[in-house]
Design an enzyme around this catalytic site. Structure first.
Site, PDB file in Angstrom:
ATOM      1  N   ASN A   1     -11.370  27.132  11.508  1.00 49.12           N
ATOM      2  CA  ASN A   1     -12.095  26.670  10.311  1.00 49.12           C
ATOM      3  C   ASN A   1     -13.136  25.601  10.651  1.00 49.12           C
ATOM      4  OD1 ASN A   1     -10.356  28.405   9.122  1.00 49.12           O
ATOM      5  ND2 ASN A   1      -9.144  26.866   8.033  1.00 49.12           N
TER       6      ASN A   1
ATOM      7  N   THR B   1     -57.836  31.017 -13.338  1.00 48.63           N
ATOM      8  CA  THR B   1     -56.579  30.828 -14.078  1.00 48.63           C
ATOM      9  C   THR B   1     -56.390  32.145 -14.827  1.00 48.63           C
ATOM     10  OG1 THR B   1     -57.639  29.938 -16.052  1.00 48.63           O
ATOM     11  CG2 THR B   1     -56.957  28.332 -14.390  1.00 48.63           C
TER      12      THR B   1
ATOM     13  N   LYS C   1     -58.344  54.922   4.704  1.00 45.88           N
ATOM     14  CA  LYS C   1     -57.560  53.782   4.243  1.00 45.88           C
ATOM     15  C   LYS C   1     -57.336  52.701   5.282  1.00 45.88           C
ATOM     16  CE  LYS C   1     -55.156  53.752   0.769  1.00 45.88           C
ATOM     17  NZ  LYS C   1     -55.302  52.851  -0.347  1.00 45.88           N
TER      18      LYS C   1
ATOM     19  N   ASN D   1     -54.883  49.512   4.794  1.00 47.08           N
ATOM     20  CA  ASN D   1     -53.971  48.878   3.831  1.00 47.08           C
ATOM     21  C   ASN D   1     -53.392  47.572   4.387  1.00 47.08           C
ATOM     22  OD1 ASN D   1     -54.271  51.096   2.091  1.00 47.08           O
ATOM     23  ND2 ASN D   1     -52.644  52.212   3.155  1.00 47.08           N
TER      24      ASN D   1
ATOM     25  N   GLU E   1     -48.171  42.811   2.482  1.00 51.69           N
ATOM     26  CA  GLU E   1     -47.278  43.375   1.460  1.00 51.69           C
ATOM     27  C   GLU E   1     -45.798  43.130   1.790  1.00 51.69           C
ATOM     28  OE1 GLU E   1     -49.675  47.092  -0.493  1.00 51.69           O
ATOM     29  OE2 GLU E   1     -49.052  47.318   1.587  1.00 51.69           O
TER      30      GLU E   1
ATOM     31  N   TYR F   1     -10.499  25.863   3.047  1.00 48.23           N
ATOM     32  CA  TYR F   1     -11.077  27.097   3.586  1.00 48.23           C
ATOM     33  C   TYR F   1     -10.489  28.322   2.890  1.00 48.23           C
ATOM     34  CZ  TYR F   1     -12.519  30.809   6.738  1.00 48.23           C
ATOM     35  OH  TYR F   1     -13.063  31.950   7.247  1.00 48.23           O
TER      36      TYR F   1
ATOM     37  N   GLN G   1     -16.253  33.573   5.126  1.00 48.54           N
ATOM     38  CA  GLN G   1     -16.745  34.395   6.231  1.00 48.54           C
ATOM     39  C   GLN G   1     -17.771  35.416   5.744  1.00 48.54           C
ATOM     40  OE1 GLN G   1     -13.974  36.080   9.270  1.00 48.54           O
ATOM     41  NE2 GLN G   1     -14.515  38.038   8.334  1.00 48.54           N
TER      42      GLN G   1
HETATM   43  N1  ARG Z   1     -14.349  34.050  11.181  1.00 50.98           N
HETATM   44  C1  ARG Z   1     -14.020  33.074  10.182  1.00 50.98           C
HETATM   45  C2  ARG Z   1     -15.258  32.647   9.377  1.00 50.98           C
HETATM   46  O1  ARG Z   1     -16.316  33.049   9.705  1.00 50.98           O
HETATM   47  C3  ARG Z   1     -13.379  31.884  10.755  1.00 50.98           C
HETATM   48  C4  ARG Z   1     -11.927  32.117  10.894  1.00 50.98           C
HETATM   49  C5  ARG Z   1     -11.106  31.389   9.970  1.00 50.98           C
HETATM   50  N2  ARG Z   1     -10.094  32.297   9.666  1.00 50.98           N
HETATM   51  C6  ARG Z   1      -8.971  31.974   9.046  1.00 50.98           C
HETATM   52  N3  ARG Z   1      -8.160  32.910   8.822  1.00 50.98           N
HETATM   53  N4  ARG Z   1      -8.711  30.738   8.700  1.00 50.98           N
HETATM   54  O2  ARG Z   1     -15.149  31.959   8.390  1.00 50.98           O
END
Ligand code: ARG
Length: 493
Positions: free
Chosen positions: A112, A157, A285, A287, A292, A319, A324
């Site tokens: 994390n 404008t 053409k 373009n 674009e 988390y 992810q």
């Molecule tokens: N690959 C995960 C992400 O991109 C990080 C892993 C965390 N995974 C977890 N099961 N706590 O967030």
């Protein structure tokens, strides 16, 4: 089926390919594989210095990490059956060094804080590239503007002829917009370049980690102080996507103008052939395809911003795996912005602006009638609204000539303009494009002297910004040099 070191013991059962492909972030993690090696190196240097990992183990591990640093992360680390690149690299390292060394790298760390650190390193580098590209674009706009201080053109404008301006003034408007994009990104960078490392899963760790030290070696400006915030927040990603959405929206507007201006009924600009395509059926053409696609890019990035912010909405602390799923949107959104900015700069630098066509249109559509009304106010002391009515009525009657103006003045002012001393010469002079421009000499106005001053100011500002980015880059590369030095020292112990 490869089993990664993370999953091995706790869980039973093979996972189907569908489950693996849903859960794996491997594809998006290609963007952070190299950052992950840096993070591993910094973490290991710190663990060694804090005597949490013995030098012998550190040496064994660091040798393998340095090989990855120098030759790239090996293909087997990207096996899609690993949940992510963190598990992939740890598994490969453990296979190479054995569990006794390999199993120590993750002490005091979670994926994390690891992933959050990698995301921030990669995002920071991408922002710096964008900032550099923006200085190049701004420099091109200023250089082209310098050559067009007296190139008159109509300002619009509602896409209707409004008042005369110059091409320099018009381009300076965009330079100003891109300079604000620069400021926004720079400000976002302050919040991106903070280290989550050491926050572990959410509650930090009981090991005596040195968070400041790893942050410094990785080129961060500071650490994120709350461990839960550090792993759970992605507002840095939302913010850069929002900044880039605004930047690409500004790019889109300029591209829209280049597209209109290069059309055969406007002909203000000829784009270099490189930036154009032709038709597979219509041989004549040419373009403006690059303009674009650049115009459409704002739409694409807005989609990634909406996806990212919606994924985070409603997530409880700390988390959650949903985070992810945000990463592919982040990379899809921000990865090519540097390229887009550079392409726009190249397109403008190589474009040929058609001074004659612009001059031809500058005075059309009554662009100078505001100045005629202003002259009636200034020289003949008529209230502005009355002057506006007089000139407006004359325009409606066909043209603002003396006869029509006199007729309208009788109606709205009770006397003719001739009786106040207005002559044909005075009207003609007030209606000339050069008068209209030269009197608009307030700071920020289109008068050539005001534009020359603006150009000087903008150059000075740009030079400061260029230096600022160079300083930031050299701070980061000096930090990473120190990291490498410490890593090599440990590998050679
Ligand atoms: N690959 C995960 C992400 O991109 C990080 C892993 C965390 N995974 C977890 N099961 N706590 O967030």
């Amino acid at each position: 089926m490869t089993r990664d070191v993370v999953r091995k013991a706790r869980l039973s059962g093979e996972r189907t390919e569908d489950i693996e492909s849903l859960l794996s972030s491997m594809e998006a993690d290609r963007s952070i594989a190299f950052s992950d090696v840096l993070v591993d190196m910094a973490h290991l240097v710190m663990l060694t210095r804090q005597q949490i990992v013995h030098e012998d183990h550190a040496k064994t591990l660091m040798k393998e990490l340095l090989i990855m640093y120098e030759s790239g992360v090996p293909p087997d680390a990207f096996d899609p059956s690993y949940e992510d690149i963190h598990a992939g690299i740890e598994t490969v390292l453990t296979k190479k060094t054995g569990g006794d060394a390999g199993g120590r790298l993750h002490i005091g760390r979670s994926r994390n804080d690891e992933v959050a650190t990698c995301l921030r390193i990669r995002t920071r580098d991408i922002i710096l590239d964008q900032l550099e590209a923006l200085t190049r674009l701004r420099s091109v706009l200023l250089s082209v503007a310098e050559g067009h201080v007296t190139t008159v053109m109509p300002g619009f404008t509602h896409l209707q002829h409004a008042q005369p301006v110059t091409l320099a003034h018009h381009l300076l408007a965009y330079e100003q917009m891109f300079s604000r994009d620069f400021d926004r990104l720079l400000d976002a960078l302050r919040r991106v370049n903070c280290s989550p490392l050491g926050s572990a899963a959410l509650a930090s760790t009981g090991y005596p980690l040195d968070r400041e030290y790893t942050a410094q070696m990785l080129g961060f400006d500071k650490i994120l102080i709350n461990s839960m915030d550090a792993v759970a927040s992605r507002d840095f990603a939302e913010e850069i996507l929002a900044c880039d959405t605004m930047l690409l929206t500004n790019i889109s507007r300029l591209c829209e103008e280049l597209i209109i201006w290069s059309s055969s009924f406007v002909q203000f600009v000829t784009l270099d052939d490189r930036y154009c395509s032709t038709s597979s059926i219509m041989p004549q053409k040419k373009n403006p395809d690059v303009a674009e696609i650049l115009r459409s890019r704002a739409g694409t990035i807005l989609g990634t911003f909406v996806s990212a912010i919606t994924i985070v909405k409603g997530l409880p602390m700390a988390y959650n795996r949903d985070l992810q799923d945000l990463n592919p949107h982040l990379w899809r959104g921000i990865t090519n912005v540097r390229r887009d900015v550079d392409l726009l700069a190249g397109m403008i630098e190589s474009a040929e602006f058609n001074r004659e066509r612009m001059a031809e249109e500058a005075g059309k559509g009554g662009t100078t009638t505001t100045e005629l009304a202003d002259t009636l106010v200034r020289v003949f002391n008529i209230p502005f609204r009355t002057a506006h009515h007089i000139v407006g009525k004359a325009v409606r009657d066909g043209s603002p000539d003396l006869a029509n103006l006199d007729k309208a003045a009788e109606e709205f002012h009770g006397k003719t303009l001739s009786s106040l001393g207005v002559t044909k010469e005075k009207i003609d002079s007030a209606l000339s494009v050069s008068t209209s421009l030269s009197v608009r000499k307030l700071p920020g106005g289109p008068a050539p002297d005001a534009v020359k001053n603006a150009l000087l100011d903008r150059r000075t500002e740009l030079e400061k910004d260029i230096e600022l980015i160079a300083n930031k880059k050299s701070y980061i590369s000096a930090s990473l040099d120190e990291l490498l030095k410490q890593a090599r020292r440990i590998a050679q112990l």
